[in-house]
Design an enzyme around this catalytic site. Sequence first.
Site: not given
Length: 251
Positions: A169, A57, A59-60, A112, A131, A55
């Site tokens: 995570h 975001h 942090d991805h 998400h 996530d 996805h």
Amino acid sequence: MLEIHQFPCLSDNYGYLVHDTASGETTCIDTPDAAEYLKQAEAKGWKITQIWNTHWHPDHAGGNEAIKAATGCAISGPAEVTKIAPLDRELTADDTVALGDHVAKVIDVSGHTNGHIAFFMPDDGVAFVGDSVFALGCGRMFEGEPQQFWGSLSRIKTLPPETMLYCAHEYTASNAKFASHADPDNAALAAYVAEIAAKRANDEPTVPAQLGRELATNPFLRADDPAMQQRWGGATPAETFAALRSAKDNF
């Protein structure tokens, strides 16, 4: 042979480099920290040839451009990733991607985010779920709706129970506290929580998680269980999921 190299990065992310020994190809599963991915690949002696994003975001997918600039790799992911970086190939549900002879099926796990996907490698018994689902938890519902997210979890529930879920995570200790609150009479959960506490006390990862165990202990995957529906007041699994998600957000 498929090799999966898991390593911590940022504050609580896990990075994954997946390597096919026959072809020499290596893919990044998401890119939270470009420098760390490049460092880890160099240490393994692997050349990064692909990135598979779950996805959009940061942090991805935040490391996409730097890793591509350093390696020339091809980037595949859902269209939403183009919010922060270009894609070489846009993926949708039921597409496939390959690492040498190892094939991954793309699964819609939106909720998400609205474009979130997972990569299921049936011949290797692994799924990279980003996530969408965590050990004893699931992602926050930033963009989706309860029925949508429950549909995504239902698709995950249909995978073979021996599938190992690689989530993004290390949230398991926190998730375990809520799971114990949500499902206090679950003996299997109590045993799992004790194992998690021991692992974290030794600074050991709790990921990956076996789907079969999650089906018995993860409250979000059990929203269709009559006992959970009764406890959380949902007339349908989606309503029970919504009640659980709201409770976790405020826990």
